[in-house]
Design a protein around this motif. Structure first.
Motif, short mmCIF file in Angstrom:
data_model
loop_
_atom_site.label_atom_id
_atom_site.label_comp_id
_atom_site.label_asym_id
_atom_site.label_seq_id
_atom_site.Cartn_x
_atom_site.Cartn_y
_atom_site.Cartn_z
N MET A 167 1.30 8.69 21.30
CA MET A 167 2.50 8.92 20.50
C MET A 167 2.91 7.69 19.69
O MET A 167 3.86 7.73 18.94
N LYS A 168 2.19 6.59 19.88
CA LYS A 168 2.54 5.38 19.13
C LYS A 168 1.78 5.36 17.81
O LYS A 168 0.63 5.79 17.74
N LEU A 169 2.45 4.85 16.77
CA LEU A 169 1.79 4.74 15.47
C LEU A 169 0.77 3.62 15.52
O LEU A 169 1.08 2.52 15.97
N GLY A 170 -0.44 3.91 15.09
CA GLY A 170 -1.48 2.88 15.04
C GLY A 170 -1.20 1.90 13.92
O GLY A 170 -0.44 2.20 13.00
N PRO A 171 -1.81 0.70 14.01
CA PRO A 171 -1.57 -0.30 12.95
C PRO A 171 -2.01 0.18 11.57
O PRO A 171 -1.37 -0.14 10.58
N ALA A 172 -3.09 0.98 11.54
CA ALA A 172 -3.57 1.46 10.24
C ALA A 172 -2.55 2.41 9.61
O ALA A 172 -2.29 2.34 8.40
N PHE A 173 -1.97 3.27 10.46
CA PHE A 173 -0.99 4.21 9.93
C PHE A 173 0.26 3.47 9.46
O PHE A 173 0.82 3.76 8.40
N THR A 174 0.68 2.49 10.26
CA THR A 174 1.85 1.70 9.88
C THR A 174 1.59 0.97 8.56
O THR A 174 2.46 0.93 7.69
N ALA A 175 0.36 0.44 8.43
CA ALA A 175 0.02 -0.27 7.19
C ALA A 175 0.06 0.70 6.01
O ALA A 175 0.53 0.34 4.91
N THR A 176 -0.41 1.93 6.22
CA THR A 176 -0.38 2.93 5.15
C THR A 176 1.05 3.21 4.71
O THR A 176 1.35 3.28 3.52
N ILE A 177 1.91 3.37 5.71
CA ILE A 177 3.33 3.64 5.40
C ILE A 177 3.92 2.49 4.58
O ILE A 177 4.63 2.68 3.59
N MET A 178 3.58 1.25 4.98
CA MET A 178 4.12 0.09 4.27
C MET A 178 3.55 0.00 2.84
O MET A 178 4.26 -0.34 1.91
N ASP A 179 2.26 0.34 2.70
CA ASP A 179 1.66 0.36 1.35
C ASP A 179 2.39 1.36 0.47
O ASP A 179 2.67 1.09 -0.71
N ILE A 180 2.68 2.51 1.05
CA ILE A 180 3.38 3.54 0.28
C ILE A 180 4.78 3.07 -0.09
O ILE A 180 5.22 3.24 -1.23
N ALA A 181 5.45 2.44 0.88
CA ALA A 181 6.81 1.97 0.61
C ALA A 181 6.80 0.96 -0.54
O ALA A 181 7.63 1.01 -1.45
N ARG A 182 5.80 0.05 -0.50
CA ARG A 182 5.72 -0.95 -1.57
C ARG A 182 5.41 -0.28 -2.91
O ARG A 182 5.97 -0.65 -3.95
N ALA A 183 4.51 0.70 -2.89
CA ALA A 183 4.15 1.41 -4.13
C ALA A 183 5.36 2.14 -4.69
O ALA A 183 5.57 2.17 -5.91
N GLU A 184 6.17 2.73 -3.79
CA GLU A 184 7.34 3.46 -4.26
C GLU A 184 8.32 2.52 -4.97
O GLU A 184 8.94 2.88 -5.95
N VAL A 185 8.44 1.29 -4.43
CA VAL A 185 9.32 0.32 -5.07
C VAL A 185 8.81 0.01 -6.48
O VAL A 185 9.56 -0.10 -7.44
N ARG A 186 7.46 -0.10 -6.59
CA ARG A 186 6.87 -0.43 -7.89
C ARG A 186 6.94 0.72 -8.88
O ARG A 186 6.77 0.53 -10.06
N ARG A 187 7.18 1.93 -8.34
CA ARG A 187 7.25 3.09 -9.23
C ARG A 187 8.60 3.15 -9.91
O ARG A 187 9.18 4.20 -10.07
N GLY A 188 9.13 2.04 -10.31
CA GLY A 188 10.43 2.04 -10.98
C GLY A 188 10.26 2.30 -12.46
O GLY A 188 9.54 3.20 -12.88
N ARG A 189 10.86 1.44 -13.23
CA ARG A 189 10.82 1.60 -14.69
C ARG A 189 9.43 1.29 -15.22
O ARG A 189 8.81 0.32 -14.80
N LYS A 190 8.95 2.11 -16.15
CA LYS A 190 7.63 1.88 -16.74
C LYS A 190 7.78 1.30 -18.14
O LYS A 190 8.59 1.76 -18.93
N ILE A 191 6.98 0.28 -18.41
CA ILE A 191 6.98 -0.36 -19.72
C ILE A 191 5.70 0.05 -20.45
O ILE A 191 4.61 -0.14 -19.92
N PRO A 192 5.82 0.61 -21.66
CA PRO A 192 4.60 1.05 -22.37
C PRO A 192 3.80 -0.13 -22.91
O PRO A 192 4.35 -1.06 -23.48
N LEU A 193 2.48 -0.11 -22.66
CA LEU A 193 1.60 -1.15 -23.21
C LEU A 193 0.82 -0.62 -24.41
O LEU A 193 0.68 -1.31 -25.41
N THR A 194 0.27 0.58 -24.27
CA THR A 194 -0.40 1.22 -25.42
C THR A 194 -0.07 2.70 -25.39
O THR A 194 0.26 3.26 -24.34
N ASP A 195 -0.15 3.31 -26.55
CA ASP A 195 0.05 4.76 -26.63
C ASP A 195 -0.97 5.30 -27.61
O ASP A 195 -0.68 5.46 -28.79
N GLY A 196 -2.17 5.52 -27.12
CA GLY A 196 -3.25 5.98 -27.99
C GLY A 196 -3.34 7.49 -28.00
O GLY A 196 -2.50 8.19 -27.42
#
Lengths: 132, 206
Positions: free
Chosen positions: B63-92
């Motif tokens: 019933m305990k979360l493994g380190p890999a699963f915990t790491a996945t959750i943290m990766d997702i949390a960090r990615a969600e933070v980065r999913r903020g405002r988007k700045i356009p670099l190119t629009d082809g």
């Protein structure tokens, strides 16, 4: 055609559409993983939930249709008629200019979409992180 | 007052009030009430089962979360933070290439880390439509036109507030910082911003 057949035809079409969407998501992910300069496809909570399995989805009250939608969380594929559009969140490596990497990824996904028999809509690449 | 009649016992007392007294002596009413006594008995069984399950979960390695699963959750949390405002670099023709504001400001800050005589503070990215470029007078500090972005209908402006070392020549230091940021963005992104405005808002000693 009877009403029953019409309903079955519609259900089949929806299922095929879902299969195509899933396939394009997987293809886009594979292409991104094999594109030089792409560090990874950024994970999303939606995809994790979708991949945790049926028992977890059931506890969260998600049916198959909802799970299928969640699978497109990190890579979003939109099918509109015969046109497929893709939006994908990635991290890039610091040593490769991110715009060049993203444009290469756009081209490769566009080719894959054509190979799958779809017209290519917009392919938006979102760089969420640049890894050192 | 609305009363939840479903949880009321025949004696008029609620199940919740009985639950609250579990683990303590029965109240004077409960001592003489068969309904409350029966409820106590059944709720005690539920309470015991719940405790046992909880304790079992805590001691069960499954019933305990493994380190890999915990790491996945943290990766997702960090990615969600980065999913903020988007700045356009190119629009082809094929589509847009955007960068998250967080990733862009991190690059700018990391470039300035090479200069110990300057400390980056607030960094804001403004994106404007081309026809209004240069119309914003909120950051009047020496705008320098740089290599423009590719095929984007907007222009991107970095507004950076910094502190500089008291003993340095501010003008040269700021110009060096501007060139450093521009070069870093060009090297790492393959494009750069239209304007880098730098405001020195403070000085610091050694």
């Amino acid at each position: 055609m009877t009403e029953e057949n019409t309903a079955k035809g519609s259900t089949d079409a929806t299922a095929n559409r879902g299969d195509s969407q899933d396939r394009l998501v997987k293809l886009s992910e594979q292409i991104a993983d094999n594109t030089p300069g792409v560090s990874r496809v950024e994970p999303s909570l939606q995809r994790l939930i979708a991949e945790l399995g049926a028992s977890v989805a059931e506890k969260l009250g998600l049916n198959d249709s909802a799970r299928s939608k969640l699978k497109t969380g990190g890579i979003r594929v939109t099918l509109s008629g015969e046109t497929a559009a893709v939006s994908i969140d990635i991290a890039t490596e610091k040593n490769s200019p991110a715009v060049n990497v993203a444009q290469l990824l756009q081209d490769r996904i566009a080719q894959a979409i054509h190979r799958e028999g779809f017209e290519c809509g917009k392919i938006d690449i979102n760089i969420l992180s640049v890894e050192s | 007052m609305e009363i939840e009649t479903d949880s009321l016992l025949a004696c008029g007392h609620s199940l919740d009030s009985v639950w609250d007294t579990l683990g303590t002596d029965p109240t004077p009413h409960q001592k003489n009430c068969t309904y409350c006594q029966e409820a106590r008995k059944q709720l005690t069984a539920v309470d015991k089962a719940t405790r046992e399950l909880r304790e079992s979960d805590e001691s069960d390695p499954q019933m305990k979360l493994g380190p890999a699963f915990t790491a996945t959750i943290m990766d997702i949390a960090r990615a969600e933070v980065r999913r903020g405002r988007k700045i356009p670099l190119t629009d082809g023709e094929v589509g847009e290439v955007n960068i998250s504001e967080q990733a862009l400001t991190a690059l700018i800050r990391s470039a300035l880390e090479e200069m110990p005589e300057i400390h980056a503070r607030r960094c804001r990215i403004d994106v404007r439509m081309n026809d209004s470029a240069g119309a914003d007078s909120s950051e009047p500090m020496e705008p320098t036109e740089l290599v423009p972005q590719q095929d984007v209908g907007e222009t991107m402006h970095v507004n950076l507030r910094v502190a500089t070392l008291a003993s340095v020549a501010i003008h040269e230091t700021v110009e060096h910082a501007r060139q450093l940021v521009s070069k870093r963005l060009l090297d790492v992104l393959g494009t750069t911003v239209d304007t880098i405005n730098i405001t020195v808002e403070d000085i610091f000693d050694d």
